[in-house]
Design a protein around this motif. Structure first.
Motif, PDB file in Angstrom:
ATOM      1  N   ALA A   1       1.725  -1.117  -7.702  1.00 22.60           N
ATOM      2  CA  ALA A   1       0.778  -2.129  -7.029  1.00 22.60           C
ATOM      3  C   ALA A   1      -0.144  -1.769  -6.442  1.00 22.60           C
ATOM      4  CB  ALA A   1       2.022  -2.951  -6.056  1.00 22.60           C
ATOM      5  N   LEU A   2      -0.190  -0.513  -5.577  1.00 17.10           N
ATOM      6  CA  LEU A   2      -1.220   0.191  -5.011  1.00 17.10           C
ATOM      7  C   LEU A   2      -2.292   0.552  -5.969  1.00 17.10           C
ATOM      8  CD1 LEU A   2      -2.058   0.481  -2.118  1.00 17.10           C
ATOM      9  CD2 LEU A   2      -0.998   3.005  -2.214  1.00 17.10           C
ATOM     10  N   CYS A   3      -2.008   1.075  -7.215  1.00 15.36           N
ATOM     11  CA  CYS A   3      -2.873   1.305  -8.387  1.00 15.36           C
ATOM     12  C   CYS A   3      -3.619   0.063  -8.782  1.00 15.36           C
ATOM     13  CB  CYS A   3      -2.237   1.821  -9.519  1.00 15.36           C
ATOM     14  SG  CYS A   3      -1.351   3.627  -9.014  1.00 15.36           S
ATOM     15  N   ALA A   4      -3.147  -1.154  -8.684  1.00 14.68           N
ATOM     16  CA  ALA A   4      -3.716  -2.287  -9.119  1.00 14.68           C
ATOM     17  C   ALA A   4      -4.870  -2.742  -8.248  1.00 14.68           C
ATOM     18  CB  ALA A   4      -2.657  -3.449  -9.232  1.00 14.68           C
ATOM     19  N   LEU A   5      -4.416  -2.256  -6.875  1.00 17.70           N
ATOM     20  CA  LEU A   5      -5.605  -2.468  -5.863  1.00 17.70           C
ATOM     21  C   LEU A   5      -6.683  -1.439  -5.775  1.00 17.70           C
ATOM     22  CD1 LEU A   5      -3.101  -3.584  -3.050  1.00 17.70           C
ATOM     23  CD2 LEU A   5      -4.368  -4.994  -4.653  1.00 17.70           C
ATOM     24  N   ALA A   6      -6.694  -0.285  -6.646  1.00 20.13           N
ATOM     25  CA  ALA A   6      -7.563   0.814  -6.632  1.00 20.13           C
ATOM     26  C   ALA A   6      -8.925   0.397  -7.202  1.00 20.13           C
ATOM     27  CB  ALA A   6      -6.795   1.764  -7.237  1.00 20.13           C
ATOM     28  N   ASP A   7      -9.829   1.154  -7.067  1.00 20.47           N
ATOM     29  CA  ASP A   7     -11.177   1.380  -7.572  1.00 20.47           C
ATOM     30  C   ASP A   7     -11.324   2.066  -8.860  1.00 20.47           C
ATOM     31  OD1 ASP A   7     -11.294   3.953  -6.945  1.00 20.47           O
ATOM     32  OD2 ASP A   7     -12.812   3.699  -5.319  1.00 20.47           O
TER      33      ASP A   7
ATOM     34  N   GLY B   1       5.425  -6.873  -4.790  1.00 25.13           N
ATOM     35  CA  GLY B   1       4.970  -7.905  -4.711  1.00 25.13           C
ATOM     36  C   GLY B   1       4.364  -8.335  -3.341  1.00 25.13           C
ATOM     37  N   ALA B   2       5.342  -7.940  -2.269  1.00 27.60           N
ATOM     38  CA  ALA B   2       4.875  -8.254  -0.908  1.00 27.60           C
ATOM     39  C   ALA B   2       3.705  -7.390  -0.659  1.00 27.60           C
ATOM     40  CB  ALA B   2       5.868  -8.006  -0.065  1.00 27.60           C
ATOM     41  N   LEU B   3       3.483  -6.224  -1.114  1.00 28.95           N
ATOM     42  CA  LEU B   3       2.348  -5.418  -0.761  1.00 28.95           C
ATOM     43  C   LEU B   3       0.968  -6.014  -1.574  1.00 28.95           C
ATOM     44  CD1 LEU B   3       0.996  -2.763   0.036  1.00 28.95           C
ATOM     45  CD2 LEU B   3       1.716  -1.792  -1.965  1.00 28.95           C
ATOM     46  N   LEU B   4       1.107  -6.411  -2.759  1.00 29.15           N
ATOM     47  CA  LEU B   4       0.105  -7.228  -3.539  1.00 29.15           C
ATOM     48  C   LEU B   4      -0.509  -8.495  -2.545  1.00 29.15           C
ATOM     49  CD1 LEU B   4       1.196  -6.973  -6.834  1.00 29.15           C
ATOM     50  CD2 LEU B   4      -0.669  -5.931  -5.989  1.00 29.15           C
ATOM     51  N   GLY B   5       0.615  -8.974  -1.903  1.00 30.06           N
ATOM     52  CA  GLY B   5       0.081 -10.237  -1.087  1.00 30.06           C
ATOM     53  C   GLY B   5      -0.750  -9.941   0.082  1.00 30.06           C
ATOM     54  N   LEU B   6      -0.876  -8.629   0.617  1.00 28.47           N
ATOM     55  CA  LEU B   6      -1.621  -8.444   1.816  1.00 28.47           C
ATOM     56  C   LEU B   6      -2.918  -8.248   1.387  1.00 28.47           C
ATOM     57  CD1 LEU B   6       0.402  -5.419   3.558  1.00 28.47           C
ATOM     58  CD2 LEU B   6       0.199  -7.835   4.324  1.00 28.47           C
ATOM     59  N   ALA B   7      -3.020  -8.121  -0.064  1.00 24.97           N
ATOM     60  CA  ALA B   7      -4.714  -7.868  -0.285  1.00 24.97           C
ATOM     61  C   ALA B   7      -5.105  -9.010  -1.242  1.00 24.97           C
ATOM     62  CB  ALA B   7      -4.739  -6.695  -1.444  1.00 24.97           C
ATOM     63  N   VAL B   8      -4.253  -9.955  -1.776  1.00 18.99           N
ATOM     64  CA  VAL B   8      -4.508 -10.947  -2.750  1.00 18.99           C
ATOM     65  C   VAL B   8      -3.810 -12.297  -1.952  1.00 18.99           C
ATOM     66  CG1 VAL B   8      -4.547 -11.896  -4.670  1.00 18.99           C
ATOM     67  CG2 VAL B   8      -4.470  -9.413  -4.437  1.00 18.99           C
ATOM     68  N   ASP B   9      -4.853 -13.406  -1.467  1.00 19.72           N
ATOM     69  CA  ASP B   9      -4.450 -14.385  -1.128  1.00 19.72           C
ATOM     70  C   ASP B   9      -3.926 -15.407  -2.048  1.00 19.72           C
ATOM     71  OD1 ASP B   9      -4.159 -16.414   1.111  1.00 19.72           O
ATOM     72  OD2 ASP B   9      -6.029 -17.356   0.679  1.00 19.72           O
ATOM     73  N   GLY B  10      -2.885 -15.934  -1.700  1.00 19.15           N
ATOM     74  CA  GLY B  10      -2.061 -16.846  -2.546  1.00 19.15           C
ATOM     75  C   GLY B  10      -1.173 -16.110  -3.373  1.00 19.15           C
ATOM     76  N   ILE B  11      -0.538 -15.039  -3.069  1.00 21.08           N
ATOM     77  CA  ILE B  11       0.753 -14.472  -3.958  1.00 21.08           C
ATOM     78  C   ILE B  11       1.979 -14.911  -3.177  1.00 21.08           C
ATOM     79  CG2 ILE B  11       1.871 -12.281  -4.184  1.00 21.08           C
ATOM     80  CD1 ILE B  11      -0.612 -12.191  -5.759  1.00 21.08           C
ATOM     81  N   ARG B  12       2.849 -15.290  -4.091  1.00 16.60           N
ATOM     82  CA  ARG B  12       4.188 -15.830  -3.658  1.00 16.60           C
ATOM     83  C   ARG B  12       5.163 -14.817  -4.415  1.00 16.60           C
ATOM     84  NH1 ARG B  12       4.928 -22.069  -3.866  1.00 16.60           N
ATOM     85  NH2 ARG B  12       4.705 -21.682  -6.147  1.00 16.60           N
ATOM     86  N   VAL B  13       6.139 -14.428  -3.833  1.00 14.04           N
ATOM     87  CA  VAL B  13       7.225 -13.614  -4.378  1.00 14.04           C
ATOM     88  C   VAL B  13       8.788 -14.422  -4.555  1.00 14.04           C
ATOM     89  CG1 VAL B  13       8.586 -11.318  -4.488  1.00 14.04           C
ATOM     90  CG2 VAL B  13       6.301 -11.285  -3.467  1.00 14.04           C
ATOM     91  N   ALA B  14       9.085 -14.598  -5.630  1.00 15.05           N
ATOM     92  CA  ALA B  14      10.304 -15.486  -5.855  1.00 15.05           C
ATOM     93  C   ALA B  14      11.503 -14.356  -5.519  1.00 15.05           C
ATOM     94  CB  ALA B  14      10.621 -15.565  -7.438  1.00 15.05           C
ATOM     95  N   ASP B  15      12.225 -14.874  -4.754  1.00 21.86           N
ATOM     96  CA  ASP B  15      13.800 -14.242  -4.289  1.00 21.86           C
ATOM     97  C   ASP B  15      13.537 -12.993  -3.439  1.00 21.86           C
ATOM     98  OD1 ASP B  15      16.435 -13.926  -4.121  1.00 21.86           O
ATOM     99  OD2 ASP B  15      16.647 -13.049  -6.185  1.00 21.86           O
TER     100      ASP B  15
END
Length: 421
Positions: free
Chosen positions: A306-312, A376-390
Motif C-alpha cells: 500500500a505504501l508503494c502505491a503512494l510512492a513516486d 486499506g486504512a493506510l491508503l485512506g489517509l492519503a486518498v480521500d473517499g477510501i472505504r474499507v469493507a469489514d
C-alpha cells in the motif's frame, strides 16, 4: 501497540508442554489467541487470566500431568498458528482429535505439517479435501526418534509447529526442510530463539535447513510478550502517507519479530527514523515516498505494498510467493485492491511489481484478512473517499484497531487546528 500474536501463541503452546506452571504477562487477547486458549483448554490445560492496572492481560498456565488424549474437538477459526501448531501438540498428547475452522481456513495449506506428523505415525482421516481442514487425527501410535522431512515453501508455520513440539516428542526431533524455498525464515528463527530462551536444546544445520531438537522437558517460565511490531506497521507508515510524525512506545532494542524490519524499510523509503533511550520509535515523513526493491517482507507485505502505491517511483517486492496461502491469496488481493486506487500491479512468480498511478477513491475489500484491512486504512489517509469493507476483521490480532486508528487520526486534526491558531 497490543502484544505480538506470533510470540503469544508460541509461548502458550510451550507453556502447555512445560513441566510446571508458567506466567505470561502482556498476553495478546484477540480472536487468534482466544482460539489458541480454547484449544489448550480442550487438552486439559488450566488457564487463569488477570487484567493488570495498565489494561494488559496476564495468563497463568497450569499444564496437566498428562495432556488429554480425547477424543477432542479443536476449532481453528482462521488462525494459522492454531491450525498448524495444535496438531503437533495433539501428536505429543497421543490424542484423537477433530480439527475444523472457518470456510476460508478450509482452503489454507495444511498438508506439509500433516504429512510430517504422518511420518511419526499419526493417522489422518480427511472429511473434505485431503491435506486440508476438516480432518480427524489419531496419534495413539506415535513413533519415537524418527527423522522427518518437511516442505517449508508454503508456510514457515509447518516447520515451527514441529520444532515447538520437538522437546516433548519421544526421542526428540530431527527435522529437515525439503528442497525449495523456505517461506518467511524470520519466523522460523523466532521459533528457534523462543525455544532456546526457555531452555530447549536444539542444533541448526550450517545451511539453516535442518534442526535437531533434544528430548528435554521445558520448565515453567515467566515472560512478558513484546508489542506486535508487524501491527505497528500501518501506524508507522502513516507518517510517510501524511508527511507527519508517529511515535510508538516500548519498541524493543533487539527483536526476533519480522516487524522489526520496519525501521530499515521506512528509512529506505524516505522517512526519518530514530529509537530514543526511552524506547520510543519515532518515524517522520519528510517528503515524497521512494519506491523500494525489497525481498522477504512476509506478513509486512500488504502494508508495504500500500505504501508503494503512494510512492513516486516503482517498487518490486520479492520472496513473498507463499502469501498466496495466507488468510487469502494476498498477491491477487493486492493486485485487485491497489488497482482500484490507480496503481498498476503485476503479480510475479514470487512477488509483486507496483507502479504508482493517479490516485482515486474506491471501496476496498478486506477478504476477511486483517492485513488487507489495515493496508486499506493506510491508503485512506492519503486518498480521500477510501472505504474499507469489514474493518472488524482486524479483531484477528488487534481488536481495538478501528478505535486506535481513529484516535491517531484525531491527533492529526488537533495538530492542524493548533497550527492554524
Amino acid at each position: 501497540m497490543p502484544a505480538s500474536k506470533s510470540l503469544t501463541n508460541r509461548y502458550l503452546v510451550l507453556a502447555a508442554l512445560a513441566s510446571s506452571p508458567s506466567t505470561i504477562h502482556n498476553t495478546l487477547i484477540s480472536r487468534d489467541t482466544e482460539l489458541m486458549l480454547d484449544a489448550l483448554a480442550a487438552f486439559g490445560v488450566a488457564l487463569e487470566r488477570t487484567v493488570q492496572a495498565d489494561g494488559s492481560t496476564t495468563v497463568h498456565v497450569v499444564p496437566p500431568a498428562r495432556l488429554s488424549a480425547g477424543p477432542l474437538q479443536v476449532q481453528c477459526g482462521l488462525a494459522g498458528t492454531v491450525m498448524r501448531f495444535v496438531p503437533a501438540l495433539a501428536a505429543v498428547a497421543g490424542a484423537q482429535a477433530r480439527f475444523d475452522g472457518d470456510a476460508a481456513a478450509r482452503v489454507r495449506p495444511m498438508a506439509p505439517v500433516l504429512d510430517a506428523l504422518a511420518e511419526l505415525g499419526v493417522i489422518f482421516t480427511y472429511h473434505g479435501t485431503p491435506g486440508m481442514l476438516p480432518f480427524t487425527m489419531d496419534a495413539r501410535q506415535l513413533e519415537a526418534g524418527a527423522a522427518v522431512q518437511i516442505d517449508g515453501s508454503a508456510s514457515s508455520q509447518f516447520i515451527s509447529a514441529l520444532l515447538l513440539a520437538g522437546p516433548a516428542l519421544p526421542g526428540g526431533l530431527r527435522l529437515r526442510a525439503a528442497q525449495g524455498p523456505l517461506a518467511s525464515p524470520d519466523h522460523i528463527a523466532m521459533t528457534v530463539a523462543t525455544l532456546r530462551e526457555l531452555g530447549a536444546v536444539l542444533e541448526v544445520d550450517a545451511d539453516g535447513r535442518g534442526w535437531h531438537v533434544q528430548p528435554r522437558p521445558i520448565a515453567g517460565f515467566t515472560v512478558t510478550v513484546e508489542p506486535d511490531l508487524s501491527n505497528a506497521g500501518p501506524f508507522l507508515a502513516a507518517a510517510l502517507a501524511t508527511r507527519g510524525v508517529v511515535r510508538v512506545p516500548f519498541w524493543p532494542a533487539a527483536t526476533t519479530q519480522v516487524g522489526g524490519k520496519w525501521v530499515q524499510i521506512l528509512a529506505a523509503m524516505g522517512a526519518e527514523v530514530s529509537l530514543g533511550a526511552d524506547s520510543v520509535l519515532t518515524v517522520r515523513g519528510t517528503g515524497p515516498i521512494r519506491g523500494i526493491d525489497y525481498a522477504d517482507a512476509s506478513e509486512l507485505a500488504p502494508t508495504l505494498a500500500a505504501l508503494c502505491a503512494l510512492a513516486d517511483s516503482p517498487s518490486r517486492l520479492t520472496g513473498i510467493g507463499h502469501l498466496r496461502g495466507h488468510e487469502t491469496d494476498r498477491l491477487a488481493a493486492l493486485q485487485a485492491e491497489l488497482g482500484k486506487v490507480g496503481a498498476q500491479v503485476q503479480v510475479t512468480g514470487d512477488g509483486l511489481e507496483i507502479t504508482p498511478g493517479a490516485l482515486r477513491p474506491a471501496d476496498l475489500d478486506s477478504y476477511e484478512d486483517h492485513r488487507m484491512a489495515t493496508a486499506g486504512a493506510l491508503l485512506g489517509l492519503a486518498v480521500d473517499g477510501i472505504r474499507v469493507a469489514d474493518i472488524a476483521t482486524t479483531s484477528k490480532t488487534m481488536p481495538d484497531f478501528p478505535a486506535q486508528w481513529a484516535a491517531m487520526a484525531a491527533t492529526a486534526a488537533g495538530a492542524a487546528e493548533q497550527g492554524a491558531r
